[in-house]
Design an enzyme around this catalytic site. Structure first.
Site, PDB file in Angstrom:
ATOM      1  N   HIS A  34      33.503 -21.663 -28.014  1.00  0.00           N
ATOM      2  CA  HIS A  34      33.166 -22.623 -29.079  1.00  0.00           C
ATOM      3  C   HIS A  34      31.690 -22.969 -28.930  1.00  0.00           C
ATOM      4  CE1 HIS A  34      33.961 -26.390 -31.516  1.00  0.00           C
ATOM      5  NE2 HIS A  34      33.022 -26.906 -30.724  1.00  0.00           N
TER       6      HIS A  34
ATOM      7  N   HIS B 211      32.943 -34.646 -37.772  1.00  0.00           N
ATOM      8  CA  HIS B 211      31.856 -35.446 -37.179  1.00  0.00           C
ATOM      9  C   HIS B 211      30.683 -35.561 -38.157  1.00  0.00           C
ATOM     10  CE1 HIS B 211      33.534 -35.689 -33.135  1.00  0.00           C
ATOM     11  NE2 HIS B 211      33.637 -34.382 -33.032  1.00  0.00           N
TER      12      HIS B 211
ATOM     13  N   ASP C 155      35.652 -30.124 -36.305  1.00  0.00           N
ATOM     14  CA  ASP C 155      34.300 -30.434 -35.821  1.00  0.00           C
ATOM     15  C   ASP C 155      33.453 -30.912 -37.010  1.00  0.00           C
ATOM     16  OD1 ASP C 155      31.955 -30.432 -34.116  1.00  0.00           O
ATOM     17  OD2 ASP C 155      32.996 -28.988 -32.876  1.00  0.00           O
TER      18      ASP C 155
ATOM     19  N   HIS D 148      27.864 -24.614 -30.225  1.00  0.00           N
ATOM     20  CA  HIS D 148      27.085 -25.506 -31.089  1.00  0.00           C
ATOM     21  C   HIS D 148      25.685 -24.921 -31.194  1.00  0.00           C
ATOM     22  CE1 HIS D 148      29.633 -28.915 -32.206  1.00  0.00           C
ATOM     23  NE2 HIS D 148      30.325 -28.557 -31.135  1.00  0.00           N
TER      24      HIS D 148
ATOM     25  N   TYR E 168      26.256 -34.398 -25.610  1.00  0.00           N
ATOM     26  CA  TYR E 168      27.415 -34.179 -26.487  1.00  0.00           C
ATOM     27  C   TYR E 168      26.991 -34.224 -27.959  1.00  0.00           C
ATOM     28  CZ  TYR E 168      32.489 -34.972 -27.070  1.00  0.00           C
ATOM     29  OH  TYR E 168      33.812 -34.877 -27.349  1.00  0.00           O
TER      30      TYR E 168
HETATM   31  C1  LIG Z   1      36.037 -33.837 -29.265  1.00  0.00           C
HETATM   32  C2  LIG Z   1      34.918 -32.832 -29.406  1.00  0.00           C
HETATM   33  O1  LIG Z   1      34.257 -32.996 -30.628  1.00  0.00           O
HETATM   34  C3  LIG Z   1      35.431 -31.429 -29.181  1.00  0.00           C
HETATM   35  C4  LIG Z   1      34.401 -30.399 -29.447  1.00  0.00           C
HETATM   36  O2  LIG Z   1      34.393 -29.777 -30.497  1.00  0.00           O
HETATM   37  C5  LIG Z   1      33.340 -30.162 -28.476  1.00  0.00           C
HETATM   38  O3  LIG Z   1      33.390 -30.684 -27.358  1.00  0.00           O
HETATM   39  O4  LIG Z   1      32.404 -29.416 -28.837  1.00  0.00           O
HETATM   40 MN   LIG Z   2      32.430 -28.968 -30.974  1.00  0.00          MN
END
Ligand SMILES: C[C@H](O)CC(=O)C(=O)O
Ligand SMILES: [Mn+2]
Length: 336
Positions: free
Chosen positions: A194, A17, A14, A196, A285
């Site tokens: 997971h 990114h 991650d 964020h 996202y």
């Molecule tokens: C492909 C994405 O970055 C996977 C991920 O870490 C998320 O959806 O959060």
């Molecule tokens: Mn992620």
């Protein structure tokens, strides 16, 4: 809450990114060494969008997939090396290649309503004897009940762990509680979470997930990840210690790794700012952040408007090219 929590570090996946997939081989080796030494159970190493992600659509990696995995495998003394695989971006051949190079964990990721596309990949991973995880992204975009139905499909295909993935950092605590508790009541597999940190809930949501029965939790050094980043490992471990939640990590080593090594490597601070907050607020996202920031500058529009429009359009990962279209359309309207 007695079961030991497995920590899956995502600094090198991650976190890709946040560095536009530009970690060098030396940085991959150094980060693997310190994360392994700090006690993470699994270290995920892949392009941010998983195997096969290095492309014009998502951005090219500095280091090839094979080199990334070989470097991590030869450096880690205890941690297992994992990869992310989004069916349609990565292929089963690419999975076999990284398995041959020593990767032993794979997380097969789909949009939260599209578990169907993971069947072949999950079955292939099991036949390779890999630790196989289903990863349901953008989990806020569907109801807890629907998410459970998708998770049941992944369980039937053979996934051994299934994750609630808060890709947009948009879930609040009750949303995490409802999703994880439904999984716990109805699935026979391990559950992962997971986070964020776009709404500043990365650690709190991870703890709620543990309270409801999740036993695999993701984190990264200094939160290095898309958007406002993931749950910061050093903060997560400190809170877990205070709550007597057992794990294998060393708090001081994790703090030192975050402070001395990770933070100086960040090209842009991974933090909650007006853009990453907008991701969590509107449910976009997290990996769209840098694309929207660049498009906003190029077309002279407020990147928050781009993100808000993408939320209205219900854009999902893979639709990065849409960010440019939306920026162009907003610029046209503004300049009329
Ligand atoms: C492909 C994405 O970055 C996977 C991920 O870490 C998320 O959806 O959060
Ligand atoms: Mn992620």
């Amino acid at each position: 809450m007695s079961e030991k929590i497995t920590i899956n570090d995502v600094t090198l996946r991650d976190g890709m990114h946040a560095i536009s997939h530009q970690y060098s081989k030396e940085q991959i080796a150094l980060l693997t060494e310190i994360i392994d030494d700090a006690g993470a159970d699994i270290i995920e190493v892949t392009h941010g969008d998983g195997l096969g992600g290095s492309s014009i659509q998502y951005g090219f990696s500095k280091v090839t997939e094979s080199d990334m995995i070989s470097t991590a495998v030869s450096t880690a003394k205890n941690a297992k090396i994992g990869v992310l695989l989004v069916p349609g971006i990565g292929t089963i051949d690419q999975l076999k290649n990284v398995h041959d190079l020593g990767a032993s964990v794979v997380r097969v990721a789909t949009h939260c309503t599209e578990a169907d596309v993971s069947e072949q990949h999950i079955k292939a991973a099991r036949s390779l004897n890999m630790d196989t995880v289903g990863f349901l992204m953008m989990a806020h975009r569907t109801t807890p009940e629907n998410l459970l139905e998708e998770a049941k499909k992944m369980e039937a295909y053979g996934a051994q762990t299934i994750y609630v993935v808060d890709s947009a950092g948009a879930l609040t605590m009750d949303g995490v509680r409802r999703r994880v508790s439904l999984f716990k009541e109805n699935l026979g597999v391990s559950i992962g979470f997971h986070a964020h940190n776009n709404l500043s809930l990365g650690v709190a949501n991870s703890i709620v997930a543990i309270e409801e029965g999740a036993t695999r939790i993701d984190g990264s050094l200094a939160g290095m990840g898309a958007g406002a980043g993931n749950a910061s490992l050093e903060q997560l471990i400190a809170v877990m210690n205070k709550l007597d939640i057992s794990h294998n990590m060393d708090l001081y080593k994790t703090m030192d790794a975050a402070e001395n090594i990770m933070k100086p490597m960040m090209p842009r601070p991974v933090q909650i700012d007006r853009l990453s907050l907008t991701l969590g607020y509107t449910g976009v996202y997290s990996s769209f952040l840098l694309f929207a920031e660049r498009a906003g500058k190029e077309y002279g529009v407020d990147a928050r408007d781009i993100l808000t429009r993408l939320a209205e359009l219900e854009a999902v990962g893979g639709q990065e090219d849409w960010i440019i279209t939306v920026a162009q359309e907003l610029a046209l309207v503004q300049n009329k």
